[in-house]
Design an enzyme around this catalytic site. Structure first.
Site, PDB file in Angstrom:
ATOM      1  N   HIS A 101      92.719  59.632  42.300  1.00 54.34           N
ATOM      2  CA  HIS A 101      92.761  59.912  40.268  1.00 54.34           C
ATOM      3  C   HIS A 101      92.587  62.038  39.997  1.00 54.34           C
ATOM      4  CE1 HIS A 101      93.762  60.657  36.371  1.00 54.34           C
ATOM      5  NE2 HIS A 101      94.138  58.593  36.391  1.00 54.34           N
ATOM      6  N   GLU A 150     102.129  60.094  39.264  1.00 59.45           N
ATOM      7  CA  GLU A 150     100.711  60.737  38.534  1.00 59.45           C
ATOM      8  C   GLU A 150     101.237  61.989  37.455  1.00 59.45           C
ATOM      9  OE1 GLU A 150      98.072  57.553  36.630  1.00 59.45           O
ATOM     10  OE2 GLU A 150      96.820  58.645  37.695  1.00 59.45           O
TER      11      GLU A 150
END
Ligand code: PEP
Length: 229
Positions: A101, A150
């Site tokens: 992430h 993302e």
């Protein structure tokens, strides 16, 4: 509604560093019974490590169609690695892991090499890795077939990318890695914009941060995508 008849759609709740065990269990009790049972709809919750065991128990007791995952795992085997959460231990509770992430890459200096090692640990322990990338130039470790696009500007900002732009990036990722790669979009997804990302049928799901914390909004996102099927 996006049509779940011929492909999997993933909706992933990334709680980040939020929710006590009590709050986590309240969320499960509200969301679990409202999730549609459809084999092509993969709903995943990724709580903080401290909540994982209790969340798993609650999901099993309620027989809810909810996969339990983690937000990270160790690049090492079990052993002398203070503070690390090894995949070999986590596998008793989780089937899924978010890896790489952007918050880990930027705040904890996680490198592409570490992402690769974490993916290997996940796969070795039958945990499905979801690798997060900020754009098409970020390497995707071999064998990974679940990727989340993302863009940094969209994470936690309320400024989501457009479905057109996310679809274009997903197409490029699939061209690079193979059409079997499933590509999710993440970044300021809400109940309002969720279905727009899946309309073109290029994207294979959504990674939801802030909006996943509220049980009502998360159920609305799942319903917007599945039509309650
Ligand atoms: C995330 O961090 O994975 C994310 C998508 O966050 P948010 O939905 O809050 O933008």
């Amino acid at each position: 509604m996006v049509g779940l008849e011929n492909k999997n759609i993933w909706i992933i709740a990334n709680w980040k560093s939020n929710k006590t065990i009590k709050e986590a269990l309240e969320w499960i009790e509200l969301v679990g019974p409202r999730l549609p049972k459809n084999n092509n709809l993969k709903v995943v919750v990724c709580p903080p490590f401290t909540d994982v065991e209790e969340v798993k128990k609650a999901v099993m007791v309620g027989n809810y169609p909810l996969i339990v995952g983690v937000q990270d795992l160790s690049p090492f085997e079990v052993g002398p690695y203070t503070g690390e959460e090894s995949a070999a231990i986590l596998k008793d509770f989780v089937d899924f892991a978010i890896i790489g992430h952007s918050e880990r890459r930027h705040n904890f200096f996680e490198t592409d090499e570490m992402v690769k090692e974490k993916v290997e640990m996940a796969r070795k322990n039958s945990i499905t890795p979801l690798v997060c990338i900020e754009g098409v130039d970020v390497p995707i470790p071999e064998g990974v077939d679940l990727v989340a696009y993302e863009p940094i500007f969209a994470i936690g900002t309320g400024e989501a990318d457009t479905p057109q732009s996310a679809g274009k990036i997903a197409t490029l990722i699939k061209q690079k890695t193979g059409q079997d790669t499933q590509v999710l979009y993440g970044g300021s997804v809400t109940a309002e914009n969720a279905s727009s990302f899946l309309e073109s049928k290029i994207l294979d799901g959504l990674l939801v941060g802030k909006a996943s914390l509220d049980p009502g909004e998360f159920v609305q996102i799942v319903e917007a995508v599945s039509g309650g099927d």
